[in-house]
Write a protein that holds these residues in place. Structure first.
Motif, mmCIF file in Angstrom:
data_model
loop_
_atom_site.group_PDB
_atom_site.id
_atom_site.type_symbol
_atom_site.label_atom_id
_atom_site.label_comp_id
_atom_site.label_asym_id
_atom_site.label_seq_id
_atom_site.Cartn_x
_atom_site.Cartn_y
_atom_site.Cartn_z
ATOM 1 N N SER A 57 0.881 -1.175 0.000
ATOM 2 C CA SER A 57 0.000 0.000 0.000
ATOM 3 C C SER A 57 0.914 1.218 0.000
ATOM 4 C CB SER A 57 -0.896 -0.001 1.245
ATOM 5 O OG SER A 57 -0.111 0.334 2.373
ATOM 6 N N ALA A 58 0.324 2.390 0.118
ATOM 7 C CA ALA A 58 1.135 3.612 0.032
ATOM 8 C C ALA A 58 2.075 3.774 1.230
ATOM 9 C CB ALA A 58 0.226 4.823 -0.091
ATOM 10 N N THR A 59 1.908 2.951 2.269
ATOM 11 C CA THR A 59 2.777 3.104 3.442
ATOM 12 C C THR A 59 4.121 2.384 3.287
ATOM 13 O OG1 THR A 59 1.593 1.262 4.474
ATOM 14 C CG2 THR A 59 0.951 3.478 5.153
ATOM 15 N N LEU A 85 -2.378 -1.346 -3.104
ATOM 16 C CA LEU A 85 -3.757 -0.956 -2.822
ATOM 17 C C LEU A 85 -3.814 0.576 -2.728
ATOM 18 C CD1 LEU A 85 -6.406 -2.746 -1.966
ATOM 19 C CD2 LEU A 85 -6.022 -1.688 0.251
ATOM 20 N N SER A 86 -3.554 1.203 -3.848
ATOM 21 C CA SER A 86 -3.554 2.666 -3.917
ATOM 22 C C SER A 86 -3.543 3.051 -5.389
ATOM 23 C CB SER A 86 -2.291 3.238 -3.245
ATOM 24 O OG SER A 86 -1.126 2.785 -3.894
ATOM 25 N N VAL A 87 -4.058 4.248 -5.647
ATOM 26 C CA VAL A 87 -3.906 4.746 -7.020
ATOM 27 C C VAL A 87 -2.510 5.338 -7.186
ATOM 28 C CG1 VAL A 87 -4.978 7.009 -6.526
ATOM 29 C CG2 VAL A 87 -4.960 6.140 -8.859
ATOM 30 N N GLY A 88 -2.006 5.964 -6.118
ATOM 31 C CA GLY A 88 -0.664 6.561 -6.162
ATOM 32 C C GLY A 88 0.398 5.463 -6.142
ATOM 33 N N VAL A 104 -11.698 3.336 -9.151
ATOM 34 C CA VAL A 104 -12.677 2.894 -8.156
ATOM 35 C C VAL A 104 -12.685 3.763 -6.902
ATOM 36 C CG1 VAL A 104 -12.726 0.494 -8.922
ATOM 37 C CG2 VAL A 104 -11.031 1.192 -7.229
ATOM 38 N N LEU A 105 -11.649 4.575 -6.708
ATOM 39 C CA LEU A 105 -11.613 5.399 -5.497
ATOM 40 C C LEU A 105 -11.895 6.875 -5.777
ATOM 41 C CD1 LEU A 105 -8.788 6.495 -6.359
ATOM 42 C CD2 LEU A 105 -7.804 4.975 -4.654
ATOM 43 N N SER A 106 -12.219 7.197 -7.036
ATOM 44 C CA SER A 106 -12.362 8.621 -7.377
ATOM 45 C C SER A 106 -13.511 9.280 -6.606
ATOM 46 C CB SER A 106 -12.568 8.783 -8.886
ATOM 47 O OG SER A 106 -11.479 8.215 -9.574
ATOM 48 N N SER A 143 -3.748 14.906 -2.200
ATOM 49 C CA SER A 143 -2.828 14.187 -3.086
ATOM 50 C C SER A 143 -1.716 13.511 -2.288
ATOM 51 C CB SER A 143 -2.276 15.184 -4.112
ATOM 52 O OG SER A 143 -1.161 14.671 -4.754
ATOM 53 N N ARG A 144 -0.627 14.210 -2.121
ATOM 54 C CA ARG A 144 0.473 13.740 -1.279
ATOM 55 C C ARG A 144 1.054 14.956 -0.582
ATOM 56 N NH1 ARG A 144 -1.475 9.432 -1.789
ATOM 57 N NH2 ARG A 144 -0.575 7.552 -2.692
ATOM 58 N N GLY A 145 1.433 14.788 0.685
ATOM 59 C CA GLY A 145 1.942 15.897 1.474
ATOM 60 C C GLY A 145 3.187 16.524 0.884
ATOM 61 N N PRO A 169 -6.682 11.893 8.709
ATOM 62 C CA PRO A 169 -5.510 11.004 8.570
ATOM 63 C C PRO A 169 -5.522 10.148 7.300
ATOM 64 C CG PRO A 169 -7.074 10.031 10.077
ATOM 65 C CD PRO A 169 -7.698 11.316 9.616
ATOM 66 N N HIS A 170 -5.345 10.769 6.144
ATOM 67 C CA HIS A 170 -5.219 10.063 4.860
ATOM 68 C C HIS A 170 -6.363 9.050 4.664
ATOM 69 C CE1 HIS A 170 -2.015 8.805 1.689
ATOM 70 N NE2 HIS A 170 -3.240 8.604 1.229
ATOM 71 N N ILE A 171 -7.580 9.569 4.667
ATOM 72 C CA ILE A 171 -8.751 8.682 4.570
ATOM 73 C C ILE A 171 -9.493 8.840 3.246
ATOM 74 C CG2 ILE A 171 -9.158 8.426 7.054
ATOM 75 C CD1 ILE A 171 -11.327 10.642 6.811
ATOM 76 N N GLY A 172 -8.806 9.397 2.236
ATOM 77 C CA GLY A 172 -9.477 9.655 0.957
ATOM 78 C C GLY A 172 -10.286 8.483 0.430
ATOM 79 N N SER A 173 -9.699 7.307 0.432
ATOM 80 C CA SER A 173 -10.394 6.147 -0.156
ATOM 81 C C SER A 173 -11.005 5.233 0.903
ATOM 82 C CB SER A 173 -9.413 5.351 -1.024
ATOM 83 O OG SER A 173 -8.351 4.842 -0.235
ATOM 84 N N ALA A 174 -11.113 5.731 2.138
ATOM 85 C CA ALA A 174 -11.493 4.847 3.243
ATOM 86 C C ALA A 174 -13.003 4.664 3.388
ATOM 87 C CB ALA A 174 -10.881 5.356 4.545
ATOM 88 N N ALA A 179 -13.465 -2.612 -3.519
ATOM 89 C CA ALA A 179 -13.311 -2.475 -4.973
ATOM 90 C C ALA A 179 -11.828 -2.386 -5.349
ATOM 91 C CB ALA A 179 -14.066 -1.240 -5.459
ATOM 92 N N MET A 180 -11.047 -1.694 -4.515
ATOM 93 C CA MET A 180 -9.601 -1.598 -4.779
ATOM 94 C C MET A 180 -8.966 -2.990 -4.721
ATOM 95 S SD MET A 180 -8.981 1.825 -2.486
ATOM 96 C CE MET A 180 -7.207 2.057 -2.649
ATOM 97 N N GLY A 181 -9.357 -3.762 -3.708
ATOM 98 C CA GLY A 181 -8.822 -5.120 -3.568
ATOM 99 C C GLY A 181 -9.188 -5.980 -4.771
#
Ligand code: DGY
Length: 326
Positions: free
Chosen positions: A57-59, A80-83, A105-107, A242-244, A289-294, A301-303
């Motif tokens: 994932s992005a982490t 599991l991220s678009v980025g 799927v996360l837009s 987006s990203r910090g 806390p970075h919950i855009g797609s949460a 759907a991402m999975g």
């Protein structure tokens, strides 16, 4: 994918939703980082030895060392991220390792968070919540917590991709005037009347609200700096989903403290989760806390996008979410 006697080995760096983990377990000899901790690169390289697929994932920083150490067996990284700025794409390509991600799927979910940040920044959501929660509300007052309405305000969407366009749809419904900056102007059917600014500074001068929705690519690091913030009208609002790393924290914090900016709404930060602590001291920022797609449905759907993409690859076809293919 047909289940064969020897399932490919896969390593799961973070816990995915239950249904997704179950589907992965049917397809792969799955090893899981059970406690869901954020693994350092060297831990990933060690734990995922022998894997054909790395689910991340992005982490996770999937850097050149990780890829080289896993390369003897690794065929795919599925994030599991678009980025995908956390993956060394050049090294992956050089080593013949395919990278799958989760666009589209996360837009909707991310656009909702952008609106949530925008509303809370403009209407002083943090201060309002705190007043009620801490029992410090003296009662209604004609001048209490006055904010900025969205109707009639100009929003500049920096990055009018799939997520940016969903934000535009929602902002339009709130009566905002839509402006955008991209490398190229969109076709009319995608722009839907949004005003294009080829020159970013020109766009910024027209932005009552700036929404950062551009990809987190290294070339954009620090692009929202003191000079760019100075271009914004007085009392503007900055939103980042987006990203910090796109934001120079010193410059943003200075502009929020001096009153140049009315407020900010931030879902992403440099060096997550160890954000610049000065943000916590400011009343005019709304922080999530970075919950855009949460959302449940989005994370499922991402999975599934990753699972279906890998199924396709193992059946010899190329899925749309394999990077570099569309
Ligand atoms: C993404 O999908 O890139 C989100 O920021 C979550 O990492």
């Amino acid at each position: 994918m047909a289940v064969t006697a020897t399932k490919p080995k896969a390593y799961l760096c973070r816990r995915f939703p239950k249904a997704i983990e179950a589907a992965l377990g049917e397809r792969y000899q799955l090893q899981v980082n059970t406690d869901d901790s954020i693994l350092r690169p060297e831990q990933i390289a060690q734990s995922a030895q022998g894997s054909e697929i790395l689910f991340a994932s992005a982490t996770e920083q999937i850097n050149a060392d990780v890829l080289r150490q896993l390369a003897p067996t690794l065929r795919y990284v599925a994030t599991l991220s678009v980025g995908y700025n956390h993956i060394d794409m050049a090294t992956a390509q050089a080593l013949g390792i395919g990278v799958l991600h989760t666009p589209d799927v996360l837009s909707d979910a991310c656009a909702e968070i952008a609106m949530m940040l925008m509303l809370n920044a403009c209407r002083r959501g943090y201060e309002a919540d705190r007043m009620v929660r801490t029992d410090s509300w003296p009662g209604w007052s004609p001048t209490q917590l006055l904010g900025l309405g969205l109707k009639g305000r100009r929003v500049l969407i920096f990055g009018m991709g799939r997520i940016g366009r969903e934000i535009a749809t929602r902002a339009r419904a709130f009566g905002m005037e839509i402006h955008y900056h991209n490398r190229r102007a969109l076709a009319d059917d995608l722009a839907q009347g949004a005003i294009y600014h080829a020159d970013f500074d020109d766009g910024l001068r027209n932005a009552d609200v700036l929404v950062i929705a551009a990809p987190g690519s290294p070339e954009l690091k620090g692009i929202i700096n003191a000079e760019r913030i100075a271009q914004l009208p007085e009392n503007a609002v900055v939103i980042n989903i987006s990203r910090g790393e796109l934001v120079d924290d010193d410059a943003l914090i200075q502009a929020l403290s001096s009153g140049k900016l009315f407020a900010a709404g931030l879902d992403v930060y440099a060096n997550e989760p160890n954000i610049d602590p000065r943000y916590r001291e400011l009343d005019n920022v709304f922080l999530t806390p970075h919950i855009g797609s949460a959302t449940h449905e989005t994370r499922d759907a991402m999975g599934w996008l990753l699972i279906n993409g890998l199924d396709a690859l193992y059946q010899g076809t190329t899925p749309d979410n394999l990077l570099g293919t569309r």
